[in-house]
Design an enzyme around this catalytic site. Structure first.
Site, PDB file in Angstrom:
ATOM      1  N   ASP A 407       0.844  -1.191   0.000  1.00  0.00           N
ATOM      2  CA  ASP A 407       0.000   0.000   0.000  1.00  0.00           C
ATOM      3  C   ASP A 407       0.880   1.242   0.000  1.00  0.00           C
ATOM      4  OD1 ASP A 407       0.909   0.344   2.574  1.00  0.00           O
ATOM      5  OD2 ASP A 407      -1.019  -0.068   3.539  1.00  0.00           O
ATOM      6  N   ASP A 424      -6.935   9.940  -6.399  1.00  0.00           N
ATOM      7  CA  ASP A 424      -7.307   9.045  -7.507  1.00  0.00           C
ATOM      8  C   ASP A 424      -6.261   9.076  -8.616  1.00  0.00           C
ATOM      9  OD1 ASP A 424      -9.559   8.325  -6.141  1.00  0.00           O
ATOM     10  OD2 ASP A 424     -10.947   9.559  -7.332  1.00  0.00           O
ATOM     11  N   GLU A 450      -6.035   1.974  -1.066  1.00  0.00           N
ATOM     12  CA  GLU A 450      -4.698   2.164  -1.633  1.00  0.00           C
ATOM     13  C   GLU A 450      -3.890   0.875  -1.595  1.00  0.00           C
ATOM     14  OE1 GLU A 450      -4.082   3.154   2.760  1.00  0.00           O
ATOM     15  OE2 GLU A 450      -5.703   3.122   1.290  1.00  0.00           O
TER      16      GLU A 450
END
Length: 524
Positions: A407, A424, A450
């Site tokens: 992540d 995004d 994420e």
């Protein structure tokens, strides 16, 4: 092939191959005969072998083959769901398609009357649909007797024939006379007990022609020599016109159809729809290697089925594949193949249905179901499906694979500082960068938020590929000049592992990477 249009025909219709196997029976045929066999002789007679092997059962298909005829007809008593009935069976050969079309015309009432007449059937024919003729075996077939109702059929009276003013042979259409004469000569020489001519045309007194069915019986003297003939003539003009329509219906097909010689790998026949589908002309296709039309990724499957045919498999085959068009494009088709005899060779009759639009819709639906809408990479559903497959392969074949989960470090802070739209953009850019550094065989997807996952088939050491991903992100620049890092946890399949156990180890490794200062890879 699609014969469903033949269900519109009010008479029983069969499509049979050289071995008399029924390829199709229309709705009326199933109603009349039921469904109690795979061959025409089993359905119509309950015979265990072809009709012609039984005395008094001539076969129109056999006549066509042995006499080189286009069509032939015979009269039989058939077993039906309602008992035995007389039928006139009109058969026609379609050599380009490799099958025979049989039309069965019910003559039950007519033939019952003939049976009742004993030795003088002509006494029945002062009126009615059947005209009785008796001919002498001589040039032109002089008429020795004809029933009075001949005037209804031909416009001539019985006196016109008996006086010799009308020669029977002169009334036969010029295009049919040679064939009729050959049939008479053949059956006379063979001393056949009876036969039914192929339908032929007779000229009426008004100059018009009628199609007639002529069922002929030879007359013998005491020495067994054929000295004459008698026959029953029926006007089948309307039936013949229907049969012509039936033939057109049988030949018509809205899909691509071709005859394929699987021994020599060549086209023997292609219909116009195949030309439209491929973009090639009929002449080009007949000279072309059929396998070259198959998209390269689908050729292995085609060759496997070709091998099955050559090894003797005769069952139906159906699957999807892509073909190459003349313009260099590919089209998806559904292939359906059956075996048949064509010009003395065993071949495949293949139908191609264009399913390009269906496959495009299916591809779109699959993409929507398996892709993450934000990044375009695999979603959690697709990743789990791939995960299950890799574990199954490992359990069955002893293969191995690795699993990486990572992540973005401090992603919540990034979102809080720059907003979710920027977040995004970062996720989309990260996905693009990771795709560039992993193998094509690796499976990459978004696990959620994420978090991302990479499955590495046939990989037992995940550290190096994980570090490659980490460094690629660390050294990249993101929108607005942002620099980000990621932390990665990795593990490798161990005997007895499940999805949950591997995810648990990878999560633990990711947690340790975070605890050790982030921007690190840990393998457990």
């Amino acid at each position: 092939m699609d014969y469903s249009a033949l269900d519109l025909i009010p008479e029983p219709v069969f499509i049979v191959d050289e071995q008399h196997k029924v390829l199709f029976a229309n709705r009326r045929a199933r109603e009349v005969y039921g469904d109690k066999g795979e061959t025409c002789y089993a359905l119509s007679h309950a015979f265990g072998k072809p009709c012609y092997e039984y005395e008094g059962h001539p076969c129109p298909v056999k006549n066509i083959r042995e006499l080189g005829l286009k069509r032939s007809g015979v009269i039989h008593i058939h077993r039906t769901e309602k008992g035995e009935r007389y039928f006139y069976i009109m058969a026609e050969h379609f050599p380009d398609e490799g099958f025979y079309l049989e039309l069965h015309i019910d003559l039950f009432d007519l033939m019952e009357n003939l049976k009742l007449s004993g030795q003088r059937p002509e006494l029945l024919f002062s009126s009615g649909p059947v005209v009785f003729f008796q001919w002498k075996r001589a040039e032109g077939w002089p008429v020795e007797f004809v029933s009075p109702n001949v005037v209804d059929l031909l416009g001539y009276t019985s006196e016109d024939f008996l006086s010799g003013r009308i020669n029977y042979a002169e009334l036969i259409h010029p295009e049919d006379i040679e064939r009729v004469a050959e049939e008479v000569a053949y059956h006379t020489e063979k001393v056949s007990p009876f036969w039914t001519h192929q339908p032929y045309r007779l000229r009426r007194k008004d100059g018009k022609y009628v199609w007639i069915l002529d069922h002929t019986v030879p007359i013998k003297n005491n020495s067994g020599q054929v000295v004459g003939y008698y026959g029953y003539l029926i006007d089948i003009t309307e039936k013949h016109e229907q049969e012509q329509l039936f033939r057109i219906l049988a030949e018509s097909n809205p899909h691509g159809v071709f005859v394929y010689d699987f021994w020599e790998n060549k086209f023997l026949y292609v219909n116009q729809k195949i030309c439209e589908l491929s973009g090639y002309s009929r002449e080009e296709l007949l000279k072309k290697d059929p396998i070259s039309l198959v998209f390269w990724r689908d050729r292995e499957r085609v060759l496997e089925n070709l091998k099955r045919r050559r090894e003797g498999y005769k069952g139906a085959i159906s699957y999807k594949l892509r073909i190459n068009t003349k313009k260099g494009k590919t089209k998806w088709v559904k292939l359906s193949s059956v075996t048949a005899s064509f010009k003395g060779k065993e071949v495949s009759i293949i139908t191609l249905v264009d399913i390009s639009k269906e496959m495009e819709r299916e591809r779109l639906l699959t993409r929507l179901a398996t892709r993450d809408q934000l990044t375009g990479i695999f979603n959690r559903y697709a990743l789990i499906h791939s995960f299950e497959y890799l574990i199954a392969q490992a359990n069955r074949y002893g293969t191995t694979f690795s699993f990486i989960i990572f992540d973005i470090d401090n992603f919540k802070s990034l979102n809080d500082t720059y907003g979710h739209l920027m977040g995004d953009k970062v996720l989309r850019e990260l996905a693009k960068k990771v795709k560039k550094v992993i193998r094509k065989s690796d499976i990459f997807g978004r696990w959620g938020g994420e978090e991302f996952v990479v499955l590495l088939p046939m990989t037992s050491e995940p550290y190096a590929p994980a570090e490659k991903i980490r460094r690629a992100i660390e050294n990249s620049e993101f929108p607005k000049g942002l620099k980000i890092t990621i932390s990665l946890g990795a593990t490798t399949y161990k005997e007895g592992d499940t999805i949950d156990s591997m995810i648990s180890r990878a999560d633990e490794a990711l947690y340790r990477a975070k605890q050790n200062g982030k921007n690190k890879t840990v393998v457990l």
